[in-house]
Write an enzyme that holds these catalytic residues in place. Structure first.
Site, PDB file in Angstrom:
ATOM      1  N   THR A   1       3.982   1.511  -0.915  1.00  0.00           N
ATOM      2  CA  THR A   1       4.702   1.516  -2.197  1.00  0.00           C
ATOM      3  C   THR A   1       3.813   2.072  -3.303  1.00  0.00           C
ATOM      4  O   THR A   1       4.255   2.899  -4.120  1.00  0.00           O
ATOM      5  CB  THR A   1       5.151   0.086  -2.550  1.00  0.00           C
ATOM      6  OG1 THR A   1       6.020  -0.399  -1.525  1.00  0.00           O
ATOM      7  CG2 THR A   1       5.867   0.044  -3.893  1.00  0.00           C
TER       8      THR A   1
ATOM      9  N   PHE B   1      -3.497  -0.367   7.033  1.00  0.00           N
ATOM     10  CA  PHE B   1      -4.098  -1.682   6.886  1.00  0.00           C
ATOM     11  C   PHE B   1      -5.220  -1.671   5.839  1.00  0.00           C
ATOM     12  O   PHE B   1      -5.195  -0.890   4.895  1.00  0.00           O
ATOM     13  CB  PHE B   1      -4.549  -2.231   8.234  1.00  0.00           C
ATOM     14  CG  PHE B   1      -3.412  -2.529   9.174  1.00  0.00           C
ATOM     15  CD1 PHE B   1      -2.363  -3.336   8.784  1.00  0.00           C
ATOM     16  CD2 PHE B   1      -3.364  -1.974  10.441  1.00  0.00           C
ATOM     17  CE1 PHE B   1      -1.294  -3.599   9.638  1.00  0.00           C
ATOM     18  CE2 PHE B   1      -2.306  -2.247  11.313  1.00  0.00           C
ATOM     19  CZ  PHE B   1      -1.272  -3.063  10.897  1.00  0.00           C
TER      20      PHE B   1
ATOM     21  N   TRP C   1       6.847  -0.730  -8.050  1.00  0.00           N
ATOM     22  CA  TRP C   1       7.921  -1.332  -7.261  1.00  0.00           C
ATOM     23  C   TRP C   1       9.143  -1.598  -8.139  1.00  0.00           C
ATOM     24  O   TRP C   1      10.267  -1.311  -7.745  1.00  0.00           O
ATOM     25  CB  TRP C   1       7.430  -2.628  -6.614  1.00  0.00           C
ATOM     26  CG  TRP C   1       8.459  -3.308  -5.755  1.00  0.00           C
ATOM     27  CD1 TRP C   1       8.775  -3.037  -4.465  1.00  0.00           C
ATOM     28  CD2 TRP C   1       9.310  -4.397  -6.146  1.00  0.00           C
ATOM     29  NE1 TRP C   1       9.765  -3.874  -4.020  1.00  0.00           N
ATOM     30  CE2 TRP C   1      10.119  -4.712  -5.020  1.00  0.00           C
ATOM     31  CE3 TRP C   1       9.467  -5.119  -7.327  1.00  0.00           C
ATOM     32  CZ2 TRP C   1      11.069  -5.739  -5.058  1.00  0.00           C
ATOM     33  CZ3 TRP C   1      10.419  -6.136  -7.372  1.00  0.00           C
ATOM     34  CH2 TRP C   1      11.212  -6.437  -6.236  1.00  0.00           C
TER      35      TRP C   1
ATOM     36  N   LYS D   1       8.030  -6.149  10.303  1.00  0.00           N
ATOM     37  CA  LYS D   1       7.997  -5.541   8.984  1.00  0.00           C
ATOM     38  C   LYS D   1       9.350  -5.087   8.456  1.00  0.00           C
ATOM     39  O   LYS D   1       9.566  -5.050   7.254  1.00  0.00           O
ATOM     40  CB  LYS D   1       7.061  -4.321   8.993  1.00  0.00           C
ATOM     41  CG  LYS D   1       5.597  -4.672   9.165  1.00  0.00           C
ATOM     42  CD  LYS D   1       4.731  -3.424   9.201  1.00  0.00           C
ATOM     43  CE  LYS D   1       4.744  -2.687   7.886  1.00  0.00           C
ATOM     44  NZ  LYS D   1       3.825  -1.527   7.906  1.00  0.00           N
TER      45      LYS D   1
ATOM     46  N   ALA E   1      -3.558   1.607  12.551  1.00  0.00           N
ATOM     47  CA  ALA E   1      -4.979   1.562  12.206  1.00  0.00           C
ATOM     48  C   ALA E   1      -5.714   0.423  12.895  1.00  0.00           C
ATOM     49  O   ALA E   1      -6.940   0.438  12.948  1.00  0.00           O
ATOM     50  CB  ALA E   1      -5.152   1.438  10.694  1.00  0.00           C
TER      51      ALA E   1
ATOM     52  N   LYS F   1       0.819  -1.220   0.000  1.00  0.00           N
ATOM     53  CA  LYS F   1       0.000   0.000   0.000  1.00  0.00           C
ATOM     54  C   LYS F   1       0.850   1.266   0.000  1.00  0.00           C
ATOM     55  O   LYS F   1       0.589   2.187  -0.783  1.00  0.00           O
ATOM     56  CB  LYS F   1      -0.942  -0.030   1.203  1.00  0.00           C
ATOM     57  CG  LYS F   1      -1.815   1.197   1.372  1.00  0.00           C
ATOM     58  CD  LYS F   1      -2.972   0.948   2.290  1.00  0.00           C
ATOM     59  CE  LYS F   1      -2.606   0.213   3.552  1.00  0.00           C
ATOM     60  NZ  LYS F   1      -1.589   0.882   4.388  1.00  0.00           N
TER      61      LYS F   1
ATOM     62  N   PHE G   1       3.200  -8.772  -9.426  1.00  0.00           N
ATOM     63  CA  PHE G   1       4.257  -9.695  -9.057  1.00  0.00           C
ATOM     64  C   PHE G   1       4.634 -10.512 -10.300  1.00  0.00           C
ATOM     65  O   PHE G   1       3.773 -10.767 -11.165  1.00  0.00           O
ATOM     66  CB  PHE G   1       3.796 -10.643  -7.944  1.00  0.00           C
ATOM     67  CG  PHE G   1       3.935 -10.067  -6.565  1.00  0.00           C
ATOM     68  CD1 PHE G   1       4.977 -10.464  -5.731  1.00  0.00           C
ATOM     69  CD2 PHE G   1       3.035  -9.123  -6.091  1.00  0.00           C
ATOM     70  CE1 PHE G   1       5.112  -9.934  -4.454  1.00  0.00           C
ATOM     71  CE2 PHE G   1       3.164  -8.592  -4.816  1.00  0.00           C
ATOM     72  CZ  PHE G   1       4.212  -8.999  -3.993  1.00  0.00           C
TER      73      PHE G   1
ATOM     74  N   ARG H   1       2.285   8.388   6.905  1.00  0.00           N
ATOM     75  CA  ARG H   1       2.562   8.294   8.332  1.00  0.00           C
ATOM     76  C   ARG H   1       4.057   8.026   8.554  1.00  0.00           C
ATOM     77  O   ARG H   1       4.745   7.501   7.675  1.00  0.00           O
ATOM     78  CB  ARG H   1       1.760   7.156   8.955  1.00  0.00           C
ATOM     79  CG  ARG H   1       0.253   7.390   8.975  1.00  0.00           C
ATOM     80  CD  ARG H   1      -0.481   6.152   9.444  1.00  0.00           C
ATOM     81  NE  ARG H   1      -0.276   5.042   8.533  1.00  0.00           N
ATOM     82  CZ  ARG H   1      -0.446   3.757   8.855  1.00  0.00           C
ATOM     83  NH1 ARG H   1      -0.810   3.437  10.088  1.00  0.00           N
ATOM     84  NH2 ARG H   1      -0.253   2.813   7.975  1.00  0.00           N
TER      85      ARG H   1
END
Length: 555
Positions: free
Chosen positions: A73, A301, A409, A105, A273, A71, A381, A94
């Site tokens: 990214t 999230f 990405w 993470k 969140a 998200k 992907f 954020r």
């Protein structure tokens, strides 16, 4: 492909004064933290406040899975792509917490060729905002226990102190502790505990305050305890609202950095969140809207948490009106929602994709309840097949949502041009934004509306403790506020194991807390924790720094 931190270390950053000038900010309106980070002076608002607002794009996602969604990214890449198409853009994100950074993470500043930089600085201390929040929060706790020690003039019941301590790390051993041991000189023995800093009401206030005066007023309203005769004790009663606000004199100023492609990015505030309201600061978003044609922001999230709170809490308080919502999904994650094991996600499986698509479908429906157009971003992907991508596009179109493949990405802004064009097309349509509920409704009704409409629950069960708290808060006049749900991020339900689109379930609310300064009530469901723990092998084990200060392993 290089790791995220390796890509970030090779970035050709421009001086932040140059990046900020793209938004019309002068050097005198910046407070520099080195060459590539700055805070925007509060005085800049006086010059900007009468400017018309730009368009507001909210990026959200499906319920996250171990397969990953991307998200942040996508948010960064979309901002770069819109700028590539000639739009004046600001991104609003954020700040990362050190807890998940060292836990599960790793870094949290985007990924691949869609990142905000300097990535290491943003993830590690940054401009000190989280330290200010932690210090202010714990000053309240220290003064509160000191008040008990020196005679308890306010008549505070030590058993009903609601203000815990915080730290910006995952530390399960501190969730529940005993304070004041060691004799009379060490205050009054009582039970207490720690939450993570991002769950602090101070964090929520920082992210919702419009200026320092508003912040001081909100801080003074914080309820920290109750007296023996059940009266709420506020920060104002402790006479430290001014001192606490003083600690935020710098933290309240929005931070500005840049992406790998030098797009201006505000990174300010960082409530989770799943246990808080999950949005960057109102001030950063408003600054961006006054300076840019388009602001791209995110909420934490899945859309059942971050987006719902962005729309029902942040937009309500700040008077914001979003123009379009981007929902991020991956073929891999949708297949996992369809029951495929992580090891098998690289194999084409249309049946599982169809089964798991219901999760994305529910989020599309939910955004429609707010009257907003939706664009689905499929984060690409290498294992995605043409048939799988075609299937997702067809299903999204059937629900009235545009869909675009995002390759930011791997390709940066070039990989997001199609998505950016579809977002521009969607934002030109009229927004019919509306809130999900009237905040003046009874507390139970508001919780039930969220649970039924957004999660798909049949009903809500309130434990005796939650019901007692609701009745007390209603009697005290704190019932006419928005609701901030604390719920697992992994499922639409309050049970993390229920993937896809669960049905026939009841949400259990076990606790209700008042955040009187922030201006909302927190309804805690299921097994959600306000202080996370570390995994068996924390991400910290993979991190290192060499003799020249070069960092490795930070995502």
């Amino acid at each position: 492909m290089k790791s995220d931190v390796e890509i970030a270390q090779l970035a050709e950053m421009k001086p932040i004064t140059h990046v900020a000038s793209e938004l019309g900010l002068s050097a005198s309106e910046l407070e520099l933290y080195g060459n590539y980070k700055a805070k925007v002076s509060l005085k800049a608002w006086d010059r900007l406040k009468d400017n018309p607002n730009g368009k507001l794009v909210l990026v959200s996602a499906i319920n996250p899975t171990p397969a990953g969604e991307g998200k942040t990214t996508t948010t960064v890449g979309l901002g770069d792509s819109l700028r590539r198409l000639g739009r004046k853009v600001a991104i609003a994100l954020r700040e990362p917490s050190l807890g998940p950074c060292f836990g599960v993470k790793g870094g949290a500043a985007g990924g691949g060729y869609a990142q905000v930089v300097p990535m290491e600085d943003i993830n590690l201390h940054f401009t000190g905002d989280f330290h200010a929040i932690t210090t202010a929060h714990n000053l309240v706790a220290a003064v509160l226990d000191n008040h008990l020690h020196h005679g308890n003039e306010l008549g505070i019941d030590p058993r009903r102190i609601t203000w815990r301590r915080v730290m910006d790390l995952n530390e399960r051993a501190l969730r529940n502790i005993v304070l004041g041991l060691g004799g009379k000189a060490n205050s009054v023995p009582r039970e207490g505990g720690f939450d993570i800093t991002v769950a602090s009401e101070m964090m929520a206030i920082l992210c919702l305050a419009s200026d320092l005066e508003d912040m001081k007023e909100r801080i003074s309203r914080i309820i920290v305890a109750y007296t023996y005769d059940n009266r709420p004790v506020k920060v104002a009663d402790l006479k430290i609202a001014g001192a606490l606000t003083m600690l935020f004199k710098d933290a309240i100023k929005p931070n500005i950095v840049q992406t790998l492609e030098n797009t201006p990015a505000f990174v300010h505030g960082g409530p989770f969140a799943n246990i808080a309201h999950g949005c960057n600061s109102v001030m950063a978003t408003k600054y961006g809207l006054k300076m840019a044609d388009i602001v791209v922001t995110e909420a934490g999230f899945g859309a059942d948490l971050g987006a719902e709170k962005f729309l029902d809490i942040k937009c309500r308080f700040a008077g914001l009106k979003p123009d379009v919502v981007v929902l991020v999904a991956t073929v891999r994650a949708l297949k996992m929602h369809g029951g495929v094991a992580k090891a098998d996600l690289g194999t084409e499986n249309i049946a599982a994709l169809n089964k798991g698509f219901v999760n994305l479908g529910k989020h599309i429906e939910n955004i429609g309840k707010f009257g907003l157009p939706v664009v689905v971003a499929i984060n690409a992907f290498p294992t995605d097949t043409a048939e799988e991508l075609k299937f997702v596009e067809q299903k999204c179109n059937e629900l009235g949502a545009q869909v675009a493949l995002s390759e930011v990405w791997a390709k940066g802004s070039e990989g997001g041009e199609v998505l950016a064009k579809k977002v521009i097309e969607a934002m030109e349509k009229e927004s019919n934004f509306q809130f999900l509920y009237d905040e003046k409704l009874p507390i139970r009704d508001k919780v039930k509306i969220i649970a039924r409409e957004i999660y798909g629950a049949d009903d809500v069960n309130f434990t005796p403790a939650a019901s007692k708290a609701i009745d007390e808060l209603t009697a005290l006049g704190y019932d006419k506020t928005p609701i901030c749900m604390a719920k697992t991020q992994y499922s639409l339900s309050d049970d993390a194991s229920k993937l896809g689109r669960p049905s026939g379930f009841t949400v259990t609310v076990r606790e209700v807390r008042v955040a009187a300064g922030a201006g909302f009530l927190v309804a805690i469901t299921g097994e959600i924790m306000t202080m996370p723990g570390l995994p068996k092998r924390p991400a910290a084990e993979l991190m290192d720094i060499d003799s020249e200060g070069k960092i490795v392993g930070l995502f």
